[in-house]
Structure formats: C-alpha cells, structure tokens
Design a protein around this motif. Structure first.
Motif, short mmCIF file in Angstrom:
data_model
loop_
_atom_site.label_atom_id
_atom_site.label_comp_id
_atom_site.label_asym_id
_atom_site.label_seq_id
_atom_site.Cartn_x
_atom_site.Cartn_y
_atom_site.Cartn_z
N GLU A 65 6.11 0.92 2.55
CA GLU A 65 6.16 1.32 1.86
C GLU A 65 5.44 3.08 1.13
OE1 GLU A 65 8.18 1.61 -3.46
OE2 GLU A 65 7.32 -0.24 -1.87
N TYR A 66 5.85 4.04 1.83
CA TYR A 66 5.32 5.58 1.20
C TYR A 66 4.88 5.59 0.32
CZ TYR A 66 4.49 10.41 2.88
OH TYR A 66 3.64 11.53 3.22
N THR A 67 5.66 6.20 -0.47
CA THR A 67 5.23 6.16 -1.73
C THR A 67 4.41 4.76 -2.20
OG1 THR A 67 6.98 5.08 -2.81
CG2 THR A 67 7.72 7.52 -2.36
N ARG A 68 4.39 3.75 -2.55
CA ARG A 68 3.72 2.96 -2.77
C ARG A 68 1.52 3.25 -2.31
NH1 ARG A 68 3.54 -3.13 -2.52
NH2 ARG A 68 4.32 -3.08 -4.12
N ALA A 69 1.54 3.89 -0.61
CA ALA A 69 0.64 3.91 -0.19
C ALA A 69 0.04 5.57 -0.73
CB ALA A 69 0.99 4.01 1.28
N GLU A 70 0.77 6.17 -0.68
CA GLU A 70 0.51 8.11 -2.08
C GLU A 70 0.09 7.59 -3.07
OE1 GLU A 70 3.26 11.56 -1.31
OE2 GLU A 70 4.43 9.85 -2.07
N ALA A 71 0.14 5.91 -3.71
CA ALA A 71 -0.42 5.93 -5.09
C ALA A 71 -1.06 5.52 -4.94
CB ALA A 71 1.25 5.42 -6.19
N PHE A 72 -2.23 4.83 -4.06
CA PHE A 72 -3.44 3.98 -4.00
C PHE A 72 -4.31 5.47 -3.21
CE2 PHE A 72 -1.22 -0.41 -3.07
CZ PHE A 72 -2.02 -0.91 -4.24
N TYR A 73 -3.37 6.31 -2.50
CA TYR A 73 -4.46 7.36 -2.34
C TYR A 73 -4.48 8.07 -3.70
CZ TYR A 73 -5.60 11.33 -0.14
OH TYR A 73 -6.42 13.36 -0.48
N ASP A 74 -3.66 8.37 -4.35
CA ASP A 74 -4.30 9.01 -5.73
C ASP A 74 -5.15 8.16 -6.24
OD1 ASP A 74 -2.62 11.08 -4.89
OD2 ASP A 74 -0.64 10.69 -5.78
N ALA A 75 -4.98 6.88 -6.40
CA ALA A 75 -5.70 6.23 -7.15
C ALA A 75 -7.22 5.82 -6.64
CB ALA A 75 -5.14 5.02 -7.53
N GLY A 76 -6.94 5.75 -5.53
CA GLY A 76 -8.49 5.96 -4.90
C GLY A 76 -9.34 7.15 -5.37
#
Length: 104
Positions: A65-76
């Motif tokens: 899921e792309y949006t989940r990966a984006e969320a992990f990137y932002d949090a990271g």
C-alpha cells in the motif's frame, strides 16, 4: 510524491518513494554509529533503518500500500530529525567552550 491526475500511483512514484525510504534508512544507520552502544539508542536506530529498508523494497512491488509507505517515510523523517537534534544537544553539552569564548 506526485501522482497523475486521476490519483493513480505510477511506477515512478513507487521508485521515488523507495529511494527516499532507502536514503532515510541509510541516514539512520549512519547516525546510529555515533551513539555509544550502552545507551541502547544504536540498537533502536538500526532497527528503524532495517524497517525502512524493508518497506523500501516492498513498495517497489505493486502489492504494498503506497499511502502506508508514505506514512512510514514521513514518520521516519520526523524521528530522524528528533534523533539528530538530540545528538547535537548532547554533543554541545559535552563539548567545553573554547577559552576565548569565555572571555566575551
């Protein structure tokens, strides 16, 4: 990350996000080496780096899921910024001022 007008995530979007996740993972791994092992911080940061690298690999496949990966990137990115700030704070606290700075 950009998408085409209908909201569909392109392969280029996935590649760009994967690259950004790898870069962030690499920065975590580099910063982890600066901390003393007995603090436990390097272990946590290395785990964070591995997680982001795994997500970076997974996002290249269309099943993740792309949006989940984006969320992990932002949090990271936010966690990394906080870790850098903590590192700079403790480095400043442990570094004595130069003698000429005390005479000002």
């Amino acid at each position: 990350m950009s998408t085409i007008h209908d909201g569909t995530v392109t392969h280029l979007d996935r590649i760009a996000l994967s690259h950004a996740l790898y870069e962030t993972a690499e920065q975590f791994a580099e910063l982890a080496q600066r901390w003393k092992p007995e603090t436990g911080i390097p272990k946590d940061m290395q785990r964070q780096a591995r997680l982001l690298a795994q997500i970076a690999r997974a996002v290249l496949g269309t099943a993740y899921e792309y949006t989940r990966a984006e969320a992990f990137y932002d949090a990271g990115r936010r966690i990394l910024a906080n870790e850098r700030a903590a590192w700079e704070f403790f480095r400043c606290v442990q570094t004595p001022p130069e003698p000429q700075e005390l005479n000002r």
